[in-house]
Write a protein that holds these residues in place. Structure first.
Motif, PDB file in Angstrom:
ATOM      1  N   GLU A 172       1.961  17.276   1.599  1.00  0.00           N
ATOM      2  CA  GLU A 172       2.207  16.830   0.236  1.00  0.00           C
ATOM      3  C   GLU A 172       3.570  16.149   0.097  1.00  0.00           C
ATOM      4  N   ILE A 173       4.561  16.617   0.849  1.00  0.00           N
ATOM      5  CA  ILE A 173       5.854  15.914   0.851  1.00  0.00           C
ATOM      6  C   ILE A 173       5.665  14.496   1.376  1.00  0.00           C
ATOM      7  N   PHE A 174       4.846  14.357   2.415  1.00  0.00           N
ATOM      8  CA  PHE A 174       4.551  13.029   2.954  1.00  0.00           C
ATOM      9  C   PHE A 174       3.915  12.137   1.891  1.00  0.00           C
ATOM     10  N   GLU A 175       2.978  12.688   1.103  1.00  0.00           N
ATOM     11  CA  GLU A 175       2.325  11.893   0.069  1.00  0.00           C
ATOM     12  C   GLU A 175       3.334  11.424  -0.973  1.00  0.00           C
ATOM     13  N   VAL A 176       4.278  12.289  -1.326  1.00  0.00           N
ATOM     14  CA  VAL A 176       5.325  11.877  -2.257  1.00  0.00           C
ATOM     15  C   VAL A 176       6.163  10.754  -1.654  1.00  0.00           C
ATOM     16  N   CYS A 177       6.543  10.905  -0.390  1.00  0.00           N
ATOM     17  CA  CYS A 177       7.342   9.870   0.284  1.00  0.00           C
ATOM     18  C   CYS A 177       6.593   8.547   0.337  1.00  0.00           C
ATOM     19  N   ARG A 178       5.311   8.623   0.630  1.00  0.00           N
ATOM     20  CA  ARG A 178       4.502   7.402   0.710  1.00  0.00           C
ATOM     21  C   ARG A 178       4.488   6.665  -0.623  1.00  0.00           C
ATOM     22  N   ARG A 183       6.800   2.179  -4.161  1.00  0.00           N
ATOM     23  CA  ARG A 183       7.468   1.699  -5.374  1.00  0.00           C
ATOM     24  C   ARG A 183       8.776   0.969  -5.057  1.00  0.00           C
ATOM     25  N   GLY A 184       9.221   1.026  -3.806  1.00  0.00           N
ATOM     26  CA  GLY A 184      10.421   0.304  -3.423  1.00  0.00           C
ATOM     27  C   GLY A 184      11.667   0.860  -4.088  1.00  0.00           C
ATOM     28  N   ALA A 185      12.509  -0.026  -4.562  1.00  0.00           N
ATOM     29  CA  ALA A 185      13.809   0.375  -5.122  1.00  0.00           C
ATOM     30  C   ALA A 185      13.712   0.814  -6.578  1.00  0.00           C
ATOM     31  N   ALA A 186      12.509   0.833  -7.145  1.00  0.00           N
ATOM     32  CA  ALA A 186      12.354   1.215  -8.554  1.00  0.00           C
ATOM     33  C   ALA A 186      12.842   2.645  -8.773  1.00  0.00           C
ATOM     34  N   GLN A 220      -8.968  12.610  -9.336  1.00  0.00           N
ATOM     35  CA  GLN A 220      -8.224  11.667 -10.173  1.00  0.00           C
ATOM     36  C   GLN A 220      -7.066  12.364 -10.873  1.00  0.00           C
ATOM     37  N   GLY A 221      -7.304  13.568 -11.384  1.00  0.00           N
ATOM     38  CA  GLY A 221      -6.222  14.311 -12.017  1.00  0.00           C
ATOM     39  C   GLY A 221      -5.110  14.640 -11.045  1.00  0.00           C
ATOM     40  N   TYR A 222      -5.472  15.005  -9.817  1.00  0.00           N
ATOM     41  CA  TYR A 222      -4.464  15.292  -8.803  1.00  0.00           C
ATOM     42  C   TYR A 222      -3.675  14.033  -8.449  1.00  0.00           C
ATOM     43  N   ALA A 223      -4.340  12.886  -8.408  1.00  0.00           N
ATOM     44  CA  ALA A 223      -3.631  11.633  -8.143  1.00  0.00           C
ATOM     45  C   ALA A 223      -2.634  11.336  -9.263  1.00  0.00           C
ATOM     46  N   LEU A 224      -3.021  11.621 -10.494  1.00  0.00           N
ATOM     47  CA  LEU A 224      -2.113  11.426 -11.631  1.00  0.00           C
ATOM     48  C   LEU A 224      -0.904  12.353 -11.528  1.00  0.00           C
ATOM     49  N   ALA A 225      -1.151  13.610 -11.171  1.00  0.00           N
ATOM     50  CA  ALA A 225      -0.056  14.576 -11.061  1.00  0.00           C
ATOM     51  C   ALA A 225       0.878  14.221  -9.908  1.00  0.00           C
ATOM     52  N   ARG A 226       0.300  13.876  -8.761  1.00  0.00           N
ATOM     53  CA  ARG A 226       1.103  13.538  -7.582  1.00  0.00           C
ATOM     54  C   ARG A 226       1.954  12.292  -7.856  1.00  0.00           C
ATOM     55  N   THR A 227       1.364  11.306  -8.504  1.00  0.00           N
ATOM     56  CA  THR A 227       2.084  10.071  -8.795  1.00  0.00           C
ATOM     57  C   THR A 227       3.207  10.311  -9.795  1.00  0.00           C
ATOM     58  N   ALA A 228       2.952  11.142 -10.801  1.00  0.00           N
ATOM     59  CA  ALA A 228       3.994  11.454 -11.781  1.00  0.00           C
ATOM     60  C   ALA A 228       5.158  12.166 -11.119  1.00  0.00           C
ATOM     61  N   LEU A 392      -5.128   3.652  -9.925  1.00  0.00           N
ATOM     62  CA  LEU A 392      -5.411   3.871 -11.350  1.00  0.00           C
ATOM     63  C   LEU A 392      -4.346   4.774 -11.954  1.00  0.00           C
ATOM     64  N   ALA A 393      -3.923   5.790 -11.200  1.00  0.00           N
ATOM     65  CA  ALA A 393      -2.881   6.691 -11.698  1.00  0.00           C
ATOM     66  C   ALA A 393      -1.596   5.934 -11.982  1.00  0.00           C
ATOM     67  N   GLU A 394      -1.202   5.043 -11.082  1.00  0.00           N
ATOM     68  CA  GLU A 394       0.019   4.250 -11.295  1.00  0.00           C
ATOM     69  C   GLU A 394      -0.103   3.401 -12.559  1.00  0.00           C
ATOM     70  N   THR A 395      -1.277   2.815 -12.777  1.00  0.00           N
ATOM     71  CA  THR A 395      -1.483   1.994 -13.972  1.00  0.00           C
ATOM     72  C   THR A 395      -1.350   2.828 -15.235  1.00  0.00           C
TER      73      THR A 395
END
Length: 405
Positions: A172-178, A183-186, A220-228, A392-395
């Motif tokens: 999961e740390i890897f997924e956050v890093c990815r 997102r680059g420098a944002a 989809q909910g997990y993707a939203l949570a992970r992305t947030a 979709l989560a990013e959007t």
């Protein structure tokens, strides 16, 4: 600067001196196998847990802890300057304190001062150390400066102790890093925000072994949570029957029924900046619950199951928002007249955004991909083409951020 001449994303993996240092080997493996050029920079204390030879063999790059090694290359400046991402895992209380106060007594802390790329800290320590006011102030300082500090997990610590402070799962740390690299420098645009996401599908029990449910996987909910979380938010995920592993940096609340989901969401939403209702909540539940298994009787038709309505959680939160400026997002799974039904539901529910997607036996449910249209109460209509659910989560978060009070 380092490693493979091919232009791969350059990641610095900082490892500080905690027992969880051995878990960083799995994070390193995932980073290298996914095409990243990784330079491991351990502290001297970290080498008591995992030796330099291990880090060098797994990364394919030299390992050093001191600014005095290879002085002609000025490593304490060059490593940070050339990195696309710095991730410190585990980050001890000592490391968080040094980073917050700008101390630089070894190669890793010097690298943190020279890095101009995104920085992620994955803390690991005993609960008392994590909850200490000094640590919390240091974390707040780092977050205010734009660093992403992942909330530690709850679980078994060293010895017999259990509590919050466990290093999140390396996967999961890897997924956050990815996601941070993507997102680059944002800057983390949800930093300082608390968001609530619901996921999965509720189950309404008929008897001790049967229930009324749906096909929602919760992905989809997990993707939203992970992305947030990757965008800096403090995330509460209310998960209904997903069977998915807990996410790094996310507080997960497990529920079963629609009534339980309502209670958990309302409690978490009391101080939330945004609520995203991605869970598939059952509209109805059996009027009565059989305390024993319902038996099949020879020659007799089964008794009709009487249903009653479940609470409409999305409409309730939209109508009575617990804090001013709270943004509410709903999801609509439709099988026909998708956009027409979506617009009707948006008006009826009263939310700010409604994510509308067409579902079916072989569409969306359980898939890694999704396709949707995000409808806004302001009349906007944003199509999201077929692709990974994280896109979709990013959007969704891109649309939520400018609406936050």
């Amino acid at each position: 600067m380092w490693g493979d001449p091919v232009d791969k994303p350059k990641v610095v993996l900082g490892v500080s001196g905690g027992i969880a240092a051995y878990k960083a080997c799995e994070l390193l493996r995932r980073l290298t196998e996914s095409g990243h050029d990784v330079r491991v920079v351990p502290t001297g204390s970290a080498l008591h847990f995992v030796g330099a030879a291990t880090w060098s063999a797994l990364s394919g790059n030299p390992v050093s802890t001191e600014v005095w090694d290879d002085v002609h290359e000025v490593p304490h400046v060059r490593i940070g300057q050339h990195a696309d991402l710095v991730v410190v895992a585990p980050a001890t209380a000592d490391m968080l304190a040094k980073a917050a106060h700008g101390l630089a007594d070894d190669l890793l802390t010097n690298t943190l001062l020279t890095a101009r790329c995104p920085v992620v800290f994955a803390p690991a320590m005993h609960t008392e150390m994590w909850e200490h006011p000094a640590t919390q102030e240091n974390v707040a300082t780092l977050r205010r400066r734009g660093a992403l500090v992942i909330e530690p997990a709850v679980g078994r610590l060293t010895g017999v102790d259990t509590g919050k402070g466990r290093l999140p799962d390396p996967t999961e740390i890897f997924e956050v890093c990815r996601r941070v690299l993507a997102r680059g420098a944002a800057r983390p645009d949800l930093a300082g925000r608390h968001v609530v996401v619901s996921a999965g599908g509720t189950r309404e029990p008929l008897d001790p072994v049967r229930f009324l449910g749906n096909r929602s996987s919760g992905k989809q909910g997990y993707a939203l949570a992970r992305t947030a979380a990757a965008r800096g938010a403090r995330v509460t995920l209310v998960a209904a029957n997903t069977g998915l592993p807990d996410l790094a940096g996310v507080d997960v609340v497990q529920v079963g029924t629609a009534v339980q989901l309502r209670e958990a969401v309302l409690k978490a939403a009391s101080d939330a900046d945004a609520v995203v209702m991605a869970a598939a909540v059952a509209d109805f539940r059996p009027a009565t619950y059989a305390t024993g298994k319902i038996k099949k009787k020879d020659g007799q038709e089964p008794e009709a199951i009487v249903l009653v309505r479940n609470p409409d959680i999305l409409a309730e939160i939209s109508a009575d928002r617990p804090r001013p400026g709270q943004v509410v997002v709903g999801f609509a799974a439709e099988t026909d007249d998708v956009l027409a039904n979506g617009r009707t539901k948006l008006a009826r529910k009263g939310c700010d955004l409604l994510v509308v997607n067409e579902v079916g036996e072989r569409r969306t449910f359980g898939s890694e991909e999704n396709e949707a249209v995000v409808l806004g109460a302001d009349g906007s209509e944003i199509p999201v083409p077929y692709g990974p659910k994280e896109a979709l989560a990013e959007t969704v978060w891109d649309l939520v951020v400018p609406r936050l009070g």
